[in-house]
Design an enzyme around this catalytic site. Structure first.
Site, PDB file in Angstrom:
ATOM      1  N   GLU A  25      -4.712   7.872  -2.812  1.00 33.10           N
ATOM      2  CA  GLU A  25      -5.176   6.591  -2.281  1.00 33.10           C
ATOM      3  C   GLU A  25      -5.448   5.592  -3.410  1.00 33.10           C
ATOM      4  O   GLU A  25      -5.272   4.387  -3.239  1.00 33.10           O
ATOM      5  CB  GLU A  25      -6.427   6.854  -1.438  1.00 33.10           C
ATOM      6  CG  GLU A  25      -6.741   5.830  -0.379  1.00 33.10           C
ATOM      7  CD  GLU A  25      -5.637   5.620   0.655  1.00 33.10           C
ATOM      8  OE1 GLU A  25      -4.743   6.486   0.809  1.00 33.10           O
ATOM      9  OE2 GLU A  25      -5.638   4.562   1.287  1.00 33.10           O
ATOM     10  N   HIS A  30       1.709   4.533  -2.814  1.00 30.58           N
ATOM     11  CA  HIS A  30       1.832   5.980  -2.582  1.00 30.58           C
ATOM     12  C   HIS A  30       3.221   6.446  -3.029  1.00 30.58           C
ATOM     13  O   HIS A  30       3.373   7.475  -3.673  1.00 30.58           O
ATOM     14  CB  HIS A  30       1.689   6.297  -1.089  1.00 30.58           C
ATOM     15  CG  HIS A  30       0.276   6.241  -0.570  1.00 30.58           C
ATOM     16  ND1 HIS A  30      -0.738   7.003  -1.106  1.00 30.58           N
ATOM     17  CD2 HIS A  30      -0.284   5.556   0.462  1.00 30.58           C
ATOM     18  CE1 HIS A  30      -1.866   6.778  -0.419  1.00 30.58           C
ATOM     19  NE2 HIS A  30      -1.613   5.901   0.530  1.00 30.58           N
ATOM     20  N   HIS A  39       0.835  -1.199   0.000  1.00 26.05           N
ATOM     21  CA  HIS A  39       0.000   0.000   0.000  1.00 26.05           C
ATOM     22  C   HIS A  39       0.880   1.263   0.000  1.00 26.05           C
ATOM     23  O   HIS A  39       0.735   2.129  -0.865  1.00 26.05           O
ATOM     24  CB  HIS A  39      -0.906  -0.029   1.244  1.00 26.05           C
ATOM     25  CG  HIS A  39      -1.809   1.147   1.378  1.00 26.05           C
ATOM     26  ND1 HIS A  39      -3.120   1.111   0.979  1.00 26.05           N
ATOM     27  CD2 HIS A  39      -1.595   2.404   1.845  1.00 26.05           C
ATOM     28  CE1 HIS A  39      -3.678   2.297   1.209  1.00 26.05           C
ATOM     29  NE2 HIS A  39      -2.768   3.096   1.742  1.00 26.05           N
ATOM     30  N   GLU A  40       1.797   1.331   0.949  1.00 29.11           N
ATOM     31  CA  GLU A  40       2.646   2.529   1.049  1.00 29.11           C
ATOM     32  C   GLU A  40       3.533   2.670  -0.187  1.00 29.11           C
ATOM     33  O   GLU A  40       3.822   3.783  -0.637  1.00 29.11           O
ATOM     34  CB  GLU A  40       3.488   2.501   2.333  1.00 29.11           C
ATOM     35  CG  GLU A  40       2.685   2.488   3.639  1.00 29.11           C
ATOM     36  CD  GLU A  40       1.628   3.581   3.748  1.00 29.11           C
ATOM     37  OE1 GLU A  40       1.797   4.655   3.139  1.00 29.11           O
ATOM     38  OE2 GLU A  40       0.605   3.358   4.438  1.00 29.11           O
TER      39      GLU A  40
HETATM   40 ZN    ZN Z   1      -3.029   5.211   1.967  1.00 28.68          ZN
END
Ligand code: ZN
Length: 503
Positions: free
Chosen positions: A296, A270, A266-267
């Protein structure tokens, strides 16, 4: 050739951007390596740096420079990205000028009191400790909305901080249809009978091996360790000091294989967005995610659409089984894929699965809209929360700490923030669909552990623009459509077939 005044203005924009990067670095250090004893002095240092930055970004001299380049821009003397930079700088400047200094101080005092009260209320499972402070925050947020200005709904002025240009009236019909569609998918899951066995994920996994494996995975996805690094923190996050220095953090639980691995994917999503801004945007306000929802969408695309897909585990299961051979014995890529995709209603938003997560957001969105518009009082929150939880998720939290006190956001006045999480899911599905159309071999590539063409596609269509295109422009340019829930619901419908189906 840029004009001389634009060059001066750009210099100033870069100085401000450097100061902001320094503040972010102090913050990153605070969350990762800073010794506890440094907290008080660090708070002073951060405040000093932020005050200097604020002064520089709002001074009369800066205002005059901005005005001159705006006139040049209107006369057509600037290039495309230069115009965008001036536009964005003007938007930021106007926004920061709209709140009187006294109001900002009052807000900041109220936030720190509310934060303290929220922690205590959550610990003691007692909403009444938080209620009076929250009342004050809601009042201040209404006032902030008046300062910012709005056309139809004061809540719009608050959403705008996270999703520039988005209106509650645009979100409501999308969220209504999403809620209905989610209910139907939940019914489909209930009708399918026995859920897949996911107990294997909660046995015992060596933390160092988890971290090493997760880092290997994100490197394969395309996260660049030459311009980024990974450390540990209590709450995972991604921060950057420009595209050439992107910091991710993760956390590791011995008895939950999902947290470190999916958290880091997830990170990294980003982070790859931050690593992909066009070089000319570097050290300017355009080198940033264009909205919270779009940011996101990038983390969720990699975490869920790629990282929780059946194809991904066709490639990655042998890798993870090789890392934890005694733990994953008896599993194969399909049963592992099913285990990581179990969907069922739960109380805590941050632990919710892809499907039920949005119900948590819709519930909060509706409460916020009613609070800001004075259709509901703070005292009614616990009852309304529980009633909506019953209606949308079919469960009622046994206490407010597992219900309306679980999130930090309202304590810092983050009204309008939650919607972005769901927008990220909807945009991610739209972008991934489009990528699949334009890269017909994409699913096979993922099954071979090849992610370069997907990352290249995202770089070209989305990452490089930073803030020079807004969210609705990106959606329209990439997908030829504006925000919709249909791609997301269709994506989950297919996934549910595979996770809960018999085949
Ligand atoms: Zn996030």
């Amino acid at each position: 050739m840029p004009t001389a005044t634009f060059t001066n203005f750009l210099d100033r924009a870069r100085t401000v951007s450097d100061l902001r990067a320094a503040s972010s670095l102090l913050h990153w250090d605070q969350e990762t390596y800073m010794p506890d004893g440094a907290a008080a002095v660090r708070a002073e240092q951060s405040a000093t740096l932020e005050t200097l930055t604020h002064q520089m970004a709002t001074s009369g001299e800066y205002a005059a420079m901005l005005e001159t380049v705006r006139q040049e821009s209107e006369r057509g003397e600037l290039e495309g990205w230069e115009q965008k930079l001036v536009e964005e700088s003007h938007r930021e400047f106007e926004r920061s000028r709209k709140l009187p200094d006294e109001f900002v101080r009052e807000m900041s005092r109220a936030q720190s009191l509310a934060h303290h009260a929220w922690r205590k209320a959550r610990e003691q499972q007692d909403f009444s400790i938080f209620a009076p402070l929250l009342e004050q925050i809601v009042g201040l947020k209404r006032q902030a909305a008046e300062y910012f200005g709005y056309a139809e709904n004061p809540y719009d002025a608050l959403i705008d901080q996270y999703e520039p240009g988005m209106l509650a009236s645009q979100l409501r019909p999308v969220f209504d249809r999403l809620r209905k569609g989610t209910g139907e998918l939940l019914q489909k899951i209930a009708d399918a009978g026995t859920p897949p066995d996911d107990s294997v994920l909660f046995t015992d996994f060596d933390p160092e091996q988890q971290l090493a494996f997760s880092k290997k995975i994100i490197q394969q996805l395309g996260f660049d360790f030459n311009t980024g690094r990974v450390d540990l923190s209590a709450h995972p996050f991604c921060t950057s000091f420009g595209s050439s220095d992107v910091r991710l953090t993760t956390r590791i639980f011995r008895d939950d294989l999902r947290s470190c691995l999916f958290g880091l994917m997830h990170e990294a999503g980003h982070g790859m967005y931050e690593q992909g801004f066009a070089p000319q945007l570097v050290r300017t306000p355009l080198a940033a995610g264009t909205s919270m929802g779009i940011h996101e969408s990038q983390s969720l695309l990699w975490e869920n659409m790629v990282g929780r897909s059946e194809e991904f585990w066709q490639w990655a299961f042998p890798e993870i089984a090789g890392t934890f051979p005694d733990r994953l014995a008896g599993f194969d890529s399909l049963s592992f894929f099913r285990a990581i995709n179990v969907m069922k209603p739960s109380f805590i938003r941050v632990e919710a699965d892809e499907l039920t997560y949005n119900m948590h957001i819709i519930l909060r969105f509706e409460i916020e809209d009613d609070l800001i518009n004075g259709r509901m009082s703070v005292a009614d929150i616990p009852a309304v929360w529980n009633q909506k939880s019953q209606e949308y998720l079919g469960i009622v939290p046994p206490n407010d700490s597992l219900g309306c006190l679980q999130d930090i956001h309202w304590s810092f006045g983050g009204f309008g923030y939650f919607a972005s999480y769901t927008l990220g899911k909807l945009y991610a599905a739209m972008f991934f669909n489009r990528a699949t159309e334009q890269l017909p071999d994409l699913r096979q590539q993922i099954a071979r552990g090849e992610f370069g063409s997907l990352l290249g596609w995202l770089r070209e269509n989305l990452h490089q623009w930073g803030k020079s295109k807004n969210a609705s422009q990106l959606a329209n340019d990439i997908c030829g459509r504006s925000l919709t829930e249909t791609d997301f619901l269709a994506y989950l419908d297919r996934k549910i077939e595979r996770v809960y189906g018999k085949g």
